[in-house]
Scaffold this motif. Structure first.
Motif, PDB file in Angstrom:
ATOM      1  N   LEU A  35       0.824  -1.215   0.000  1.00  0.00           N
ATOM      2  CA  LEU A  35       0.000   0.000   0.000  1.00  0.00           C
ATOM      3  C   LEU A  35       0.855   1.261   0.000  1.00  0.00           C
ATOM      4  O   LEU A  35       0.584   2.219  -0.730  1.00  0.00           O
ATOM      5  CB  LEU A  35      -0.911   0.027   1.239  1.00  0.00           C
ATOM      6  CG  LEU A  35      -1.994  -1.042   1.353  1.00  0.00           C
ATOM      7  CD1 LEU A  35      -2.799  -0.821   2.628  1.00  0.00           C
ATOM      8  CD2 LEU A  35      -2.920  -1.020   0.144  1.00  0.00           C
ATOM      9  N   GLY A  36       1.900   1.266   0.840  1.00  0.00           N
ATOM     10  CA  GLY A  36       2.736   2.454   0.970  1.00  0.00           C
ATOM     11  C   GLY A  36       3.479   2.767  -0.316  1.00  0.00           C
ATOM     12  O   GLY A  36       3.491   3.911  -0.791  1.00  0.00           O
TER      13      GLY A  36
ATOM     14  N   GLY B 197       0.974   3.621  -3.115  1.00  0.00           N
ATOM     15  CA  GLY B 197       0.433   4.958  -2.882  1.00  0.00           C
ATOM     16  C   GLY B 197       1.411   6.030  -3.309  1.00  0.00           C
ATOM     17  O   GLY B 197       1.043   7.020  -3.958  1.00  0.00           O
TER      18      GLY B 197
ATOM     19  N   VAL C 249      -1.400   8.722  -4.375  1.00  0.00           N
ATOM     20  CA  VAL C 249      -2.641   8.739  -3.591  1.00  0.00           C
ATOM     21  C   VAL C 249      -2.317   8.303  -2.170  1.00  0.00           C
ATOM     22  O   VAL C 249      -1.292   7.666  -1.913  1.00  0.00           O
ATOM     23  CB  VAL C 249      -3.720   7.793  -4.176  1.00  0.00           C
ATOM     24  CG1 VAL C 249      -4.082   8.199  -5.590  1.00  0.00           C
ATOM     25  CG2 VAL C 249      -3.279   6.339  -4.116  1.00  0.00           C
ATOM     26  N   ASN C 250      -3.193   8.665  -1.273  1.00  0.00           N
ATOM     27  CA  ASN C 250      -3.037   8.223   0.105  1.00  0.00           C
ATOM     28  C   ASN C 250      -3.271   6.714   0.175  1.00  0.00           C
ATOM     29  O   ASN C 250      -4.218   6.209  -0.431  1.00  0.00           O
ATOM     30  CB  ASN C 250      -4.047   8.972   0.972  1.00  0.00           C
ATOM     31  CG  ASN C 250      -3.745   8.836   2.441  1.00  0.00           C
ATOM     32  OD1 ASN C 250      -3.723   7.734   2.976  1.00  0.00           O
ATOM     33  ND2 ASN C 250      -3.499   9.945   3.100  1.00  0.00           N
ATOM     34  N   PRO C 251      -2.421   5.980   0.903  1.00  0.00           N
ATOM     35  CA  PRO C 251      -2.604   4.523   0.997  1.00  0.00           C
ATOM     36  C   PRO C 251      -4.008   4.133   1.458  1.00  0.00           C
ATOM     37  O   PRO C 251      -4.504   3.071   1.091  1.00  0.00           O
ATOM     38  CB  PRO C 251      -1.568   4.101   2.040  1.00  0.00           C
ATOM     39  CG  PRO C 251      -0.538   5.168   2.028  1.00  0.00           C
ATOM     40  CD  PRO C 251      -1.241   6.440   1.639  1.00  0.00           C
ATOM     41  N   SER C 252      -4.644   5.001   2.233  1.00  0.00           N
ATOM     42  CA  SER C 252      -5.984   4.657   2.722  1.00  0.00           C
ATOM     43  C   SER C 252      -7.023   4.731   1.604  1.00  0.00           C
ATOM     44  O   SER C 252      -8.150   4.270   1.785  1.00  0.00           O
ATOM     45  CB  SER C 252      -6.378   5.575   3.884  1.00  0.00           C
ATOM     46  OG  SER C 252      -6.458   6.909   3.434  1.00  0.00           O
TER      47      SER C 252
END
Lengths: 362, 362
Positions: free
Chosen positions: B164-165, B168, B173-176
């Protein structure tokens, strides 16, 4: 979503920062609704290690981390920052005299003070964690004449937290049920952990403890807790120092909810303490500011303890006095009234773009 | 105030735990309204160091920490626990063959499995962080026949978070804002980080990235990220591993809010994976349980990647098979229906008294 704030951490590849950064990134310091941009500062020799730390931060995929930048000098690293956690300092090496230690750190904190003065947000809050913290803080502040001395703090929260933890364990109460503890003076073995105004679950603490336990066990234990940790763990306090730094900054920024916290701040002469040194006082925080709690009773024993630690701070100040710029309190007043409180730096960082800007981990 | 829960951490004086414990204590794992009792387990040689860690925890005056106990064996340390974070494992030393490593860890995790079986809360959730995590988890579970294999997990969340990190950061983009990433298989360089079902801000990820970047840069980077961290930082991933363990346990306990997370769980044969090994699948967590997300599309490339990591896990299993107790799935069914789900241990610990009970840091 709030705008991200910029937080600089020095000594960012060291052990305390390794505990601190991953807590800030998770929202423990400023809340889980406050995005952050981490501006990590190290000495040039530690930049590779720092990159590894930044990679691990990236690997946590923290939603709040909107950017990470790495810097080998404070003039870049402090640009536009709202918070400075000054962890890095020169430790005492073998054969180093106390005066050498003070001077070596004076060089570091003079530069960082100038950098804060020149490039930080005008409302920056700076916390000195690196030792000797109080005198480092004095040097920092004196080198930043455009900022108010109240924007600088030396960390005595670790001593404060240690007092709460050890007292809570002794009395069998949760540390959060204790209030009114003050650690006075220097973050050094001369500090005075004062329980005379403390309460636990609303009851006076001093009535519940034995005076000899307080004076001959508790007090020296708090004063020398750092050495006790090293003895058992084989390494100096890192995680608890990081937690204390985080607690200090959180309360300073968001308020201490009516509770007394110990903060190393510029003396205004309260309690008869000499002006112009950074001395730990009992404070309450609200609306992003601290205030000294006045009118606490200090008995004769307490006064002698407070004098002793004050004396040490005055001696430390004398040892670095020749390195300090003139105290520009007066000219600062003029400066403050002529500025509009705005920083020249862009603090309105776009959340989405900051995360992936090219220098995120460069 | 909720009743405190008991959390055991093994390898508690090590580097990963040093990052993990102070986050659990601050409420990052189970929430800031959930008091905890920390049951710290180490090998006898590390008990002094562990005491130093406990002292630092005390020094943080965490309101949520209602007790700390120190143990040199799992049969004491696991008593009544609701959560087990199994961090401690035997690392590979120089000249050690793979089979030796598996066997050395088999000894550790066999004992810990027996201890969980005998003394933990019947609803305990156990997460294996120590490597080789998947096969250690298999050994653990097989030695705890009275507990359900679904109460054990091997951590692949670090690989998931890394995906994700890094993704992202690549996409900006934000990992969330990313969902649908799955890391399949073993926590080892054979793992398969699958982006084919991933979305970023609702848009397909695979359409936004170059296939050759995905296969020749991203995938090996995730698979070998641990080595990359060591190269830069000079030390292995500790803080990011701790964060991943915390994220895994938090989502498992409190829910993943509809998002897919990768968890090393007992294979039920989904996606054609051999039953009876701990393999990382895409999961959704709710109400304290996980469920495998079914019907994700896996293309031919993905199937070959999944087979490869499955094959490695089957080989690891074969290497320790002679050490495993018989699989008592059937007898376990009988056992489960004959027990009433209650533990024989007192879990209703009185919050105030637990904090100051004499063995708090003994």
């Amino acid at each position: 979503m709030k705008q991200p704030v910029r937080i600089a951490v020095t000594g960012a590849a060291g052990n305390i920062s390794y505990s601190l950064l991953f807590k800030i990134a998770a929202g423990e310091m400023l809340g889980t609704d406050q995005p952050v941009i981490l501006q990590l500062v190290e000495i040039p020799q530690a930049m590779d290690k720092l990159r590894g730390v930044a990679m691990e931060l990236e690997d946590c995929s923290f939603p709040l981390v909107h950017g990470i930048t790495l810097h080998d000098n404070p003039f870049d690293g402090f640009k536009g920052i709202h918070y400075a956690m000054l962890v890095g300092a020169r430790p005492r090496s073998k054969g180093m005299e106390r005066a050498d230690l003070l001077e070596a750190n004076a060089a570091i904190f003079s530069e960082q003070g100038k950098a804060l003065n020149d490039v930080a947000n005008r409302d920056v809050k700076a916390l000195v964690i690196g030792n000797p913290a109080n005198t480092n803080c004095l040097i920092l502040s004196r080198n930043a004449p455009d900022l108010d001395p109240s924007q600088f703090c030396a960390m005595t929260r670790l001593d404060h937290n240690r007092s709460l933890g050890i007292l809570g364990n002794k009395l069998g109460v949760n540390p959060s049920d204790i209030d009114g503890v003050t650690v006075w003076g220097n973050h050094s073995p001369t500090m005075y952990p004062d329980l005379h105004n403390a309460t636990a679950l609303g009851e006076s603490v001093i009535d519940q403890i034995d005076e000899s336990w307080y004076k001959t066990e508790f007090t020296p234990r708090i004063q020398k807790r750092g050495a006790e940790i090293i003895e058992w763990r084989g390494l100096s306090s890192a995680a608890s120092a990081a937690q204390a730094g985080l607690d200090h900054m959180r309360d300073w920024a968001l308020g201490s909810e009516g509770k007394i916290v110990s903060m190393g701040i510029i003396s205004d002469g309260s309690y008869g303490v000499a002006k112009g040194i950074y001395y730990s006082f009992p404070c309450i925080c609200e609306f992003g500011s601290y205030q000294i709690v006045k009118d606490l009773e200090v008995n004769e024993y307490g006064q002698s303890m407070m004098k002793k630690t004050e004396q040490e701070l005055l001696e430390e100040k004398a040892a670095v006095d020749h390195l300090l710029p003139a105290d520009t309190a007066e000219s600062r007043e003029n400066l403050r009234t002529s500025t509009d409180g705005q920083t020249q730096f862009d603090n309105g960082v776009d959340a989405a773009s900051a995360y992936y800007k090219a220098d995120r981990i460069c």
